[in-house]
Scaffold this active site. Sequence first.
Site, PDB file in Angstrom:
ATOM      1  N   ILE A   1      -5.496 -23.625  -2.174  1.00 46.11           N
ATOM      2  CA  ILE A   1      -5.782 -24.035  -3.518  1.00 46.11           C
ATOM      3  C   ILE A   1      -5.277 -23.339  -4.386  1.00 46.11           C
ATOM      4  O   ILE A   1      -5.331 -22.202  -4.495  1.00 46.11           O
ATOM      5  CB  ILE A   1      -7.505 -23.679  -3.716  1.00 46.11           C
ATOM      6  CG1 ILE A   1      -8.359 -24.727  -2.781  1.00 46.11           C
ATOM      7  CG2 ILE A   1      -7.916 -24.378  -4.908  1.00 46.11           C
ATOM      8  CD1 ILE A   1      -7.679 -26.189  -2.437  1.00 46.11           C
TER       9      ILE A   1
ATOM     10  N   GLU B   1       1.043 -36.778  -8.550  1.00 48.95           N
ATOM     11  CA  GLU B   1       1.251 -35.448  -7.549  1.00 48.95           C
ATOM     12  C   GLU B   1       2.563 -35.415  -6.906  1.00 48.95           C
ATOM     13  O   GLU B   1       3.115 -34.562  -6.801  1.00 48.95           O
ATOM     14  CB  GLU B   1       0.079 -34.914  -6.845  1.00 48.95           C
ATOM     15  CG  GLU B   1       0.080 -33.830  -6.166  1.00 48.95           C
ATOM     16  CD  GLU B   1      -0.898 -33.353  -5.249  1.00 48.95           C
ATOM     17  OE1 GLU B   1      -0.759 -32.216  -4.716  1.00 48.95           O
ATOM     18  OE2 GLU B   1      -1.961 -34.075  -5.188  1.00 48.95           O
TER      19      GLU B   1
ATOM     20  N   GLN C   1      38.777 -26.826   0.399  1.00 51.84           N
ATOM     21  CA  GLN C   1      38.210 -28.273   0.502  1.00 51.84           C
ATOM     22  C   GLN C   1      36.824 -28.439   1.020  1.00 51.84           C
ATOM     23  O   GLN C   1      36.027 -29.305   0.753  1.00 51.84           O
ATOM     24  CB  GLN C   1      39.326 -29.301   1.172  1.00 51.84           C
ATOM     25  CG  GLN C   1      38.905 -30.649   1.077  1.00 51.84           C
ATOM     26  CD  GLN C   1      39.977 -31.485   1.834  1.00 51.84           C
ATOM     27  OE1 GLN C   1      39.938 -31.528   3.119  1.00 51.84           O
ATOM     28  NE2 GLN C   1      40.677 -32.160   1.422  1.00 51.84           N
TER      29      GLN C   1
END
Length: 389
Positions: free
Chosen positions: A159, A243, A280
């Site tokens: 939590i 969410e 590259q």
Amino acid sequence: MSSIHFTEEHNSFRSSFKDFLQKEVVPHIEKWEKTGTIDRFIWKKFGDMGFFGLNYPEAYGGMNLDLFYTVIFLEELQKIKSSGFAAAMWAHAYLAMTHLNAEGDERIKQDYLAPSIAGDKIGALCITEPFGGSDVAGMRTTAIKQGDTYIINGSKTFITNGVYADYYVIAAKTNTESGNKGISIFLVDADLKGISATKLDKLGWRASDTAEIAFDNVEIPAENLMGEEGKGFPYIMQHFALERLIMAINAHARGEYAIEYTIGYMSEREAFGKKIDKFQALRHTIVEHATEVEHCKVFNYAAIARLNQKEYVVKEATMAKLKSTKVADDTIYSCLQMLGGYGYMEEYPLARLSRDSRLGPIGGGTSEIMKEILSKMIIDKQNYQPAVK
């Protein structure tokens, strides 16, 4: 940034919020990361500036702005080297407070939503359980009605703001025989007798407070039921779209930040007589990741635009979280590699960012759960519907 979604007002807000973060937050980040505790004053400063009320009603101190202000809020929080701090802010503003606004009655909105917008109260959303994980319907926490009270027993884990919080928005079974139809949502003051919170030690998100919370015969008034009894599951599912989009936006923002930082590093770092941004293989790796991140950003913005119009975008939000969190992890992994040994050093942002990012495919529903939800929608043709209050 896209002019389709962002006006001059949006851009001005982004600039002012950046300045605020640099002045009021960044100087404290290293301390908060080390101590694992965010000083309380910063919530009040966010509240005073109106940052917690961006898309909430003016009646409770909010600004009633569109969701692209929230997008800016989320994106800029990902670029100050602490996803843990960011999580503490958005979990308060968009997890706990979303339920207060949607299911809370007028008393709850006046006594909890308004102070939350002002930064005077901190909230935490409590759904996940030690034995449940992403299986919301399988939760064991109960809320049994006794007269004009409910008695809550059980535990919640992972939590965010669990120790900081002044109140919890809790999902609990009011009918243990009815599966997901027996879940209800409650408002619970964090200082009540019978509540204990234990701070958890995490791989990342070190600044945020993540807790396991136990409820032992916690008594709350019956009026702290939010919405209708038994409607908790559809309420939760409905808010999961926001969410998941929050997690997706966080992901594309931290991927973008990693690329920007790495390009700057490559332009200064020399090897074999030239800057490494001229090699590259490295150039092509960077642009591949930049392309992936940009694809995610465009998709996420499109989903937010639809959600802003009150469309039900559970499929798109689920896709956004699934894809964006993976792209962010892959991007940050490569960017850390570009820095060589320095990428592994704590003084450089990629080390912390790689730990913080790893929670993306876990929190708010794992990638495996996202795939199963999408399988039900795409293959099984399951049609999810919004809750009707």
